[in-house]
Design an enzyme around this catalytic site. Structure first.
Site, PDB file in Angstrom:
ATOM      1  N   HIS A 184     -28.589  42.593  -7.649  1.00  0.00           N
ATOM      2  CA  HIS A 184     -29.392  43.158  -8.926  1.00  0.00           C
ATOM      3  C   HIS A 184     -30.897  42.682  -9.009  1.00  0.00           C
ATOM      4  O   HIS A 184     -31.703  43.379  -9.506  1.00  0.00           O
ATOM      5  CB  HIS A 184     -28.552  43.182 -10.392  1.00  0.00           C
ATOM      6  CG  HIS A 184     -28.546  41.574 -10.686  1.00  0.00           C
ATOM      7  ND1 HIS A 184     -27.751  40.545 -10.156  1.00  0.00           N
ATOM      8  CD2 HIS A 184     -29.214  41.022 -11.627  1.00  0.00           C
ATOM      9  CE1 HIS A 184     -27.897  39.557 -10.839  1.00  0.00           C
ATOM     10  NE2 HIS A 184     -28.701  39.857 -11.879  1.00  0.00           N
ATOM     11  N   LYS A 191     -23.384  32.437  -1.703  1.00  0.00           N
ATOM     12  CA  LYS A 191     -22.853  31.289  -1.447  1.00  0.00           C
ATOM     13  C   LYS A 191     -22.414  31.182   0.195  1.00  0.00           C
ATOM     14  O   LYS A 191     -22.221  32.232   0.468  1.00  0.00           O
ATOM     15  CB  LYS A 191     -21.521  30.839  -2.306  1.00  0.00           C
ATOM     16  CG  LYS A 191     -21.232  29.480  -2.516  1.00  0.00           C
ATOM     17  CD  LYS A 191     -22.172  28.852  -3.355  1.00  0.00           C
ATOM     18  CE  LYS A 191     -21.781  27.135  -3.793  1.00  0.00           C
ATOM     19  NZ  LYS A 191     -22.777  26.695  -4.876  1.00  0.00           N
TER      20      LYS A 191
END
Length: 487
Positions: free
Chosen positions: A87, A128
């Site tokens: 986003h 991650k």
């Protein structure tokens, strides 16, 4: 009133959790994040379809990386990277080297990074990565070759780029790994003038920023200070306001745990116990933060530390009375099983996901205040943002204004010196020198963390929900606002 309110909210949440499919056992890390997310969604007026979209991981990658060992043998390692939400770009998150790394853990941590960045209003999505290995089993040369190959493979697949995905350090990695990854990317993308911004957490000489090492612990210190100075939160747990004379137990004495304890000790707090994987130490009269750290570095263990009693079973120290317990190690270390024995007043989460939903329900029923990781652990990524901006701007923070500020301050000092009130030579020198890069980093971090604490407090009190749910609620709302035009 706060304590009764939190307990009531948590009892309702506990009943919902107890009827779920995972009621018979503690959830895994991804299930934990999803449970907290779903609880927070009940306090938001957002289309459930959109909430489900925010929850889903955008993309993930699993790779096999070959490594020729020093003895000529070839070994294969499984590596991962997840981009949870784009986003906002780039996605941001650490790189973990550990034997238990898997795709579920990486995806959960990426989800947590999405929420964490939104909690402190950073312009990043969550990511991650990691490699399934014990870095202690590799030589320095082997570690470098594996890290560089990992970076190259990530870049080939769109998972390493200053515009799309920017890794940082995590468990098992540090400055050298981030420098190796950045250099590997830059070597194959020599025409990208922003290549230095490919990773954060680098050495200062490689484009890093002063203050990054201690940033997560310092961020926790700033947040905990704000709560301890607020009687609304200290009175229900039976504490006076302020850091002075507060007793601490810290689980995990790496960068986060050590630096948090260090800054708290400077303000008058007292360290009573330290918990590590192979045992723990405790002394009700107090332990010097630096003394126990030096011993741990030298010996590699807490066993034999002369100024505290050693415990083979770390749960024995979890049970000891203290004002603040700081879990700054692995996830899921506080569960419904061991939380019943805790004798602390506050749990300040320094690590990612240290408390399971059932563990938090138990803590709340005992009147223990839980300060959530989403907020308390965000100092590292905040300073990583400062480093990222520094790399994109090709300029040191304060470089353009430092001389001007020094000249202005000299004029002010001259005027003051003409009066009766004269500052000391040390004060004059500090004012004339202007702020260093570290000063600017500390100041910026303090501002970001204190603002996030204020927002979390406000939402918690207005909605009558726990601080964790308040942090999650603020994050989800901010992510939703960033996605409105694309929905």
């Amino acid at each position: 009133m706060l304590s009764r309110l939190c307990q009531s909210v948590q009892r309702v949440a506990f009943r919902r959790f107890s009827t779920s499919a995972v009621a018979s056992e503690e959830p895994n890390f991804l299930e934990m994040v999803n449970i907290n997310y779903d609880r927070a969604c009940q306090h938001l007026d957002i289309d459930p379809a959109v909430l489900e979209l925010i929850k889903r991981c955008d993309s993930s990658l699993t790779m096999t990386i070959p490594l020729r060992r020093d003895d000529g043998a070839v070994e294969y390692f499984t590596a991962y990277r997840a981009q949870h939400s784009r986003h906002r770009t780039p996605t941001k998150g650490g790189t973990r080297y550990a034997p238990d790394v898997d795709l579920v853990e990486v995806t959960a941590l990426a989800f947590l990074m999405t929420l964490k960045c939104a909690c402190v209003n950073l312009p990043f999505g969550g990511g991650k990565g990691g490699i399934k290995l014990d870095p202690k089993t590799l030589s320095l040369g082997e570690l470098e070759r594996l890290t560089r190959r990992y970076a190259i493979e990530l870049a080939k697949k769109g998972f390493l780029n200053p515009a799309t995905d920017v890794p940082g350090p995590d468990l098992g990695t540090g400055e050298k790994e981030m420098a190796w990854m950045m250099e590997a990317y830059r070597f194959y993308n020599y025409d990208n003038i922003y290549a230095t911004a490919t990773t954060t957490g680098k050495p200062v000489s490689f484009g890093g920023i002063s203050g990054r090492t201690e940033s997560t612990g310092l961020g926790l210190y700033y947040c905990l200070r704000e709560f301890l100075n607020d009687a609304y939160y200290t009175t229900p747990v039976g504490l006076k306001t302020g850091i002075k004379d507060k007793s601490l137990i810290v689980q995990g004495f790496g960068n986060v745990g050590y630096w948090a304890a260090n800054f708290l000790e400077r303000d008058g707090a007292k360290l009573l116990g330290v918990i590590e994987r192979d045992g723990a130490v405790f002394n009700e009269s107090g332990i010097s933060v630096d003394e126990v750290k030096k011993y741990l570095i030298k010996k590699g263990t807490l066993k034999g530390f002369p100024k505290a009693q050693f415990y083979e079973d770390v749960q024995d120290v979890f049970k000891k009375p203290c004002d603040v317990l700081i879990p700054a190690a692995v996830e899921r270390s506080i569960t419904g099983k061991n939380a019943v024995n805790f004798n602390c007043k506050i749990v300040a989460e320094g690590g990612n996901g240290p408390t399971t939903p059932r563990g938090e329900d138990v803590l709340a029923s005992k009147g223990i205040l839980v300060l959530p990781d989403l907020l308390m652990n965000a100092g590292g990524v905040t300073v990583s943002y400062f480093e990222y901006v520094k790399n994109l701007g090709f300029i040191r923070p304060g470089m353009l204004t430092r001389k001007l500020e020094s000249t202005t301050n000299k004029w002010i000092i001259d005027k003051v010196m003409q009066g009766d009130t004269k500052p000391s030579k040390g004060t004059i020198s500090k004012i004339l020198d202007g702020p260093s890069e570290q000063d600017l980093v500390y100041s910026g971090l303090e501002d970001v963390m204190c603002e996030a604490v204020a927002e979390t407090k406000k939402t918690s009190q207005e909605k009558g929900i726990s601080l964790r749910l308040a942090a999650y609620t603020n994050s989800i709302k901010r992510i939703y606002d960033s996605m409105k035009l694309t929905l």
